[in-house]
Design a protein around this motif. Structure first.
Motif, short mmCIF file in Angstrom:
data_model
loop_
_atom_site.label_atom_id
_atom_site.label_comp_id
_atom_site.label_asym_id
_atom_site.label_seq_id
_atom_site.Cartn_x
_atom_site.Cartn_y
_atom_site.Cartn_z
N HIS A 165 0.80 -1.23 0.00
CA HIS A 165 0.00 0.00 0.00
C HIS A 165 0.83 1.27 0.00
O HIS A 165 0.27 2.37 -0.08
CB HIS A 165 -0.93 0.03 1.22
CG HIS A 165 -1.79 -1.18 1.37
ND1 HIS A 165 -2.78 -1.51 0.47
CD2 HIS A 165 -1.80 -2.16 2.32
CE1 HIS A 165 -3.38 -2.62 0.87
NE2 HIS A 165 -2.79 -3.04 1.98
N GLY A 166 2.13 1.15 0.17
CA GLY A 166 2.95 2.35 0.27
C GLY A 166 2.90 2.99 1.65
O GLY A 166 3.36 4.11 1.84
N GLY A 167 2.33 2.28 2.61
CA GLY A 167 2.21 2.78 3.98
C GLY A 167 1.38 1.82 4.80
O GLY A 167 1.06 0.72 4.35
N THR A 168 1.02 2.25 6.00
CA THR A 168 0.26 1.38 6.91
C THR A 168 -1.22 1.76 6.89
O THR A 168 -1.59 2.92 6.73
CB THR A 168 0.79 1.49 8.34
OG1 THR A 168 0.70 2.85 8.78
CG2 THR A 168 2.23 1.02 8.43
N THR A 169 -2.07 0.75 7.10
CA THR A 169 -3.52 0.97 7.11
C THR A 169 -3.99 1.26 8.53
O THR A 169 -3.35 0.89 9.52
CB THR A 169 -4.28 -0.26 6.60
OG1 THR A 169 -4.06 -1.36 7.50
CG2 THR A 169 -3.81 -0.64 5.20
N LEU A 170 -5.14 1.92 8.63
CA LEU A 170 -5.70 2.24 9.93
C LEU A 170 -6.03 0.99 10.75
O LEU A 170 -5.74 0.96 11.95
CB LEU A 170 -6.94 3.11 9.78
CG LEU A 170 -7.61 3.59 11.07
CD1 LEU A 170 -6.63 4.38 11.93
CD2 LEU A 170 -8.85 4.42 10.76
N PRO A 171 -6.62 -0.06 10.16
CA PRO A 171 -6.88 -1.27 10.96
C PRO A 171 -5.61 -1.85 11.59
O PRO A 171 -5.63 -2.26 12.76
CB PRO A 171 -7.50 -2.24 9.95
CG PRO A 171 -8.15 -1.35 8.95
CD PRO A 171 -7.23 -0.18 8.81
N LEU A 172 -4.51 -1.87 10.84
CA LEU A 172 -3.26 -2.39 11.42
C LEU A 172 -2.77 -1.45 12.51
O LEU A 172 -2.34 -1.92 13.58
CB LEU A 172 -2.19 -2.54 10.34
CG LEU A 172 -0.82 -3.01 10.87
CD1 LEU A 172 -0.93 -4.39 11.49
CD2 LEU A 172 0.23 -2.99 9.76
N ARG A 173 -2.82 -0.16 12.27
CA ARG A 173 -2.33 0.77 13.29
C ARG A 173 -3.15 0.66 14.58
O ARG A 173 -2.60 0.76 15.69
CB ARG A 173 -2.35 2.21 12.74
CG ARG A 173 -1.35 2.44 11.62
CD ARG A 173 -1.13 3.93 11.35
NE ARG A 173 -2.35 4.62 10.98
CZ ARG A 173 -2.84 4.71 9.75
NH1 ARG A 173 -2.22 4.10 8.74
NH2 ARG A 173 -3.95 5.40 9.50
#
Length: 529
Positions: A165-173
């Protein structure tokens, strides 16, 4: 890039446990992430040939006070806590030349391990992390923009999202933030409980408990209840630390019963005697000492062979092949031992669903510790029952004193009573239980049930006389009336061990004298609810 994806341009890494650090840092650099680090972490990254900025370059201040102060600085916490969509926060970053930090990777000073190796007070204090929990909590609070990692096991998930994704997702964070707060809570719990022990504070104003997930369980005591198994910071050999050699996943009830069995068998020092405890539904249904584990198992099984079916077997010495062959003859859920020979492991392997747990040692029955029980809106916390039958100063209260054989069996029976649900009556003979009455509302009922079970066991063995004839009897608490004692007399017991302390002790003593029994008081009660 979707709205909840946050790119990772800068990461702060400060880890005590450097497992997987270099491969993780290498992958971050490959994704164009700038690395900021501290002390030994920065050195490990630099030694791997990776570009890394020391946190002192970021803050403009060197590490101070032997490393106590290094990350407690606005250029660190401002970079972590700034809300990316808040214009005021962004203006503050620009005004003070603070660079945002998008990923915080911190695992804490090894406080629990320091306590476990019995370090002195000052060394233990120095292993209390301050900056680490602050950064973790800050990043977790600002999880809408920042990812926080407190375990190496999460490195892969973070790298996977950056790659995809080019970064982290809100669910993972959010998932990482929950783990982060749980980790700092468990860490603080370990520190506060250590302090309470050091200060001998038995009832601190606040009490915290923490644990690390061992495994999620299929269900709890019943299928409609969820359950999971956690390890606490207590260093104590047992089911939580055991190596499962084989067999199906342990259930909630397996774990509970295995713990009950192993704690009970630990009452018998392995250098003195071989001992076996068989448990069913958290209560011993057979306990015995013998010249070998095979002999002890045969004596324990004879007490209640019906209840032993589908039970838990705990032994206090290395499991040998002869004992293992005897144990696998009936259906058993778990065998737990300090160790096992290769031949014994091979014997158990023939029963693929039978769990074999090896703990590497026995828990110390005299060691202090805490037990915790939940009630509506609260916790009941108490010290572990660490009274040992070997340490009791027995007081003879009847005209007849017990014989040496009776005295040996009395101590054995009282040792077992400590691990049976109250009200408890134990009949024992020749260092083996011959009748166990557990968990009854009336002590006289426990005495009668134990006698009845002894009669059933005698019939199963083809004996004409009940096993309780010539036995001794133990009660976990005092006899409130003489009726419970008289039930034991009727069963054929010749000697009694009990705490004493009833308003009717004289009546009970008189009944014992009239029956020709020997009776001793322990002054120690073993209620177990």
């Amino acid at each position: 890039m979707t709205a909840d994806i946050r790119p990772v341009t800068r990461a702060l890494l400060s880890v005590s446990d450097k497992t997987g650090l270099v491969p993780f840092a290498t992958a971050l650099v490959a994704h164009g992430v700038e690395l900021v680090s501290t002390g030994g972490t920065a050195k490990a990254i630099a030694d791997a040939g990776l570009p890394v900025k020391d946190v002192s370059e970021l803050t403009g201040f060197p590490e101070m006070m032997d490393g106590r102060v290094k990350t407690l600085h606005p250029k660190v916490h401002g970079g972590i806590l700034a809300i990316r969509a808040d214009a005021g926060h962004q203006a503050s970053l620009a005004e003070h030349a603070i660079s945002p930090i998008d990923l915080v990777v911190v695992n804490l000073y090894p406080f629990e391990a320091t306590v476990a190796r019995k370090a002195d007070f000052e060394e233990t204090i120095e292993n209390i992390d301050i900056g680490g929990p602050s950064m973790i909590r800050g990043a977790a609070k600002n999880h809408n923009d920042v990812a926080v990692v407190v375990e190496a096991s999460d490195y892969e998930a973070v790298l996977k999202e950056i790659a995809e994704h080019g970064g982290t997702t809100l669910p993972l964070r959010r998932k990482l933030a929950q783990k982060a707060y749980a980790r700092t809570a468990a860490y603080d719990a370990a520190i506060s409980n250590w302090f309470a022990r050091e200060l001998k504070e038995e009832a601190p104003a606040f009490r915290a408990f923490g644990g690390k997930l061992i495994e999620a369980l299929r269900y709890g005591e019943n299928p409609h209840q969820s359950a999971a198994f956690y390890a606490s910071d207590e260093i104590r050999p047992g089911v939580a630390t055991a190596r499962q050699v084989q067999g199906k996943q342990l259930s909630y009830n397996n774990i509970n019963d295995t713990d009950a069995a192993f704690e009970a068998v630990a009452e018998f020092h392995p250098a003195r005697t071989a001992a076996v405890v068989i448990v069913k539904h958290a209560n011993p249904c057979g306990v015995a000492e013998g010249a070998s584990l095979e002999e002890a198992y045969a004596k324990a099984l004879a007490c209640d062979p019906v209840s032993a079916f589908g039970g838990i077997i705990a032994v206090n010495q290395t499991l040998d092949a002869a004992s293992a062959r005897a144990m696998v003859e009936i259906f058993t859920e778990v065998i737990v031992a300090p160790d096992a020979t290769d031949e014994a492991i091979a014997v158990v392997a023939a029963k693929k669903n039978l769990r074999l747990l090896l703990t590497g040692g026995l828990p110390d029955p005299r060691a202090p510790g805490l037990t915790v029980k939940t009630v509506a809106g609260g916790l009941l916390v108490q010290g572990r029952d660490n009274a040992s039958a070997d340490d009791l100063d027995l007081k003879v209260v009847t005209k007849r004193a017990p014989t040496d054989r009776e005295l040996t069996d009395l101590r054995f029976a009282f040792r077992v009573a400590k691990h049976v649900k109250s009200n408890t009556i134990i009949y024992a003979k020749d260092l083996a239980t011959v009748g166990i009455g557990a968990g009854q509302m009336s002590r006289v009922d426990s005495a009668r049930i134990a006698a009845r079970k002894a009669m059933d066991a005698a019939e199963a063995l083809g004996l004409k006389e009940p096993l309780t004839k010539g036995s001794v009897v133990a009660s976990d608490a005092f006899f409130p009336f003489a009726d419970g004692l008289l039930a034991a007399v009727e069963a054929g017991a010749t000697a009694v061990i009990q705490p004493g302390g009833s308003m009717r002790d004289n009546e009970v003593i008189a009944a014992a004298d009239a029956a020709g029994l020997a009776m001793v008081f322990t002054g120690v009660r073993h209620f177990r609810h």
